[in-house]
Design an enzyme around this catalytic site. Structure first.
Site, PDB file in Angstrom:
ATOM      1  N   PRO A 140       0.786  -1.227   0.000  1.00 58.15           N
ATOM      2  CG  PRO A 140      -0.449  -1.378   1.933  1.00 58.15           C
ATOM      3  CD  PRO A 140       0.844  -1.777   1.348  1.00 58.15           C
ATOM      4  CD  GLU A 141       4.856   3.833  -2.341  1.00 55.68           C
ATOM      5  OE1 GLU A 141       4.657   5.063  -2.458  1.00 55.68           O
ATOM      6  OE2 GLU A 141       5.935   3.292  -2.585  1.00 55.68           O
ATOM      7  CG  HIS A 156      -1.153 -13.345   8.659  1.00 55.28           C
ATOM      8  ND1 HIS A 156      -0.552 -13.119   9.877  1.00 55.28           N
ATOM      9  CD2 HIS A 156      -0.330 -14.189   8.004  1.00 55.28           C
ATOM     10  CE1 HIS A 156       0.583 -13.799   9.950  1.00 55.28           C
ATOM     11  NE2 HIS A 156       0.730 -14.459   8.817  1.00 55.28           N
ATOM     12  NE  ARG A 215       6.773  -6.041   7.829  1.00 56.62           N
ATOM     13  CZ  ARG A 215       7.660  -5.216   7.296  1.00 56.62           C
ATOM     14  NH1 ARG A 215       7.648  -4.971   6.011  1.00 56.62           N
ATOM     15  NH2 ARG A 215       8.542  -4.629   8.042  1.00 56.62           N
TER      16      ARG A 215
END
Length: 268
Positions: A2-3, A90, A108
């Site tokens: 994700p930018e 996740h 993460r």
DNA sequence: AAAGACACCTGGGAGC
DNA sequence: TGCTCCCAGGTGTCTT
């Protein structure tokens, strides 16, 4: 992943599936994200979703009883799944709607899910600079900001106080496109070149959004078509390969711990 | 006030 | 095959 283009692509992908839907429940399987997921997020249950907006890389899911403030961090993604799709390891947060479930996956766990009260702003959003794709980000103000710092230009454009949403990939690309060396002192760049950089940032981000988020690997929404992550990055990830303009071998340095690739011939 | 270091996490790939 | 080390799209907060 994700930018800014990926976040905007996510927003556009999920919005039509969210607006008008009632939030039936919010299931938090793993509350330990960047910050603990607060209990008050449950305030949103039973509420109708009014809109989905974006500020910098934050997404806001708005209701009359407040908003969910979501950030994807380094590895987060949102997608719509059927209610009965079993969660994977996740998959930390589910927002269960009428038709589908909005599922947040983030290996993460640098992402976040926070609650914002109605008509309030969150402290995380208070000190953010202008949105790069709006008129709020323009050459004169940008130049004024850059005059104030002696840092390298790459670090400056990645600073959220100066302009939001320029992450590592697109910082590299925008600097290549405008012919500016990533380590050049921000306050020593001429006005015309700052203008060029301003436009390059808009161009690079705008193009990436058009392509559906260049670096995104998994998409959201029912129509997740693959293939938009195979795109033309001119410098990022191409260290050691020839510059697309002049064939000079691209160099790589580390700036603030981040991989920085540039052409020492084209970028001065 | 500004800039740099550090923190939070897991997974994948390189190298031994 | 398996272990260790390094790297990765972000950014708030703490330390100089």
């Amino acid at each position: 992943m994700p930018e800014l283009p990926e976040v905007e692509t996510t927003r556009r992908g999920i919005e039509p599936h969210l607006v008008g839907q009632i939030i039936n429940s919010i299931q938090v399987r793993q509350p330990k994200l960047r910050w603990p997921v607060p209990d008050c997020l449950q305030t949103l249950c039973g509420q109708k979703i009014l809109k989905v907006t974006r500020r910098a890389k934050y997404l806001l899911i708005d209701t009359n009883a407040g908003s969910a403030l979501v950030h994807l961090g380094m590895s987060g993604s949102l997608r719509l799944v059927e209610h009965d799709e079993p969660p994977a390891f996740h998959d930390h947060v589910d927002m269960v709607l009428d038709q589908k479930t909005l599922r947040f996956t983030d290996p993460r766990r640098f992402g976040c899910w926070l609650y914002v009260e109605p008509n309030q702003t969150h402290s995380l959003l208070e000190k953010l600079g202008p949105e790069p794709l709006t008129e709020a980000f323009e050459a004169v103000g940008f130049y004024t900001q850059l005059r104030k710092t002696t840092r390298g230009i790459k670090q400056a454009i990645m600073d959220n106080h100066i302009v939001v949403g320029v992450g590592n990939i697109y910082a590299n690309e925008a600097l290549f496109l405008s012919g500016i060396h990533p380590l050049r002192q921000a306050n020593r760049i001429s006005k015309p070149r700052v203008e060029k950089l301003c436009n390059a940032i808009k161009t690079v981000l705008g193009k990436a959004i058009q392509q559906g988020g260049t670096t995104l690997k998994d998409f959201v929404g029912g129509d997740g078509q693959p293939g938009y992550f195979q795109q033309q990055l001119a410098v990022y990830g191409r260290a050691g390969q020839p510059c697309l303009k002049c064939q000079t071998t691209l160099k790589e340095v580390r700036v603030g711990g981040r991989s920085t690739v540039y052409c020492h011939q084209c970028q001065r």
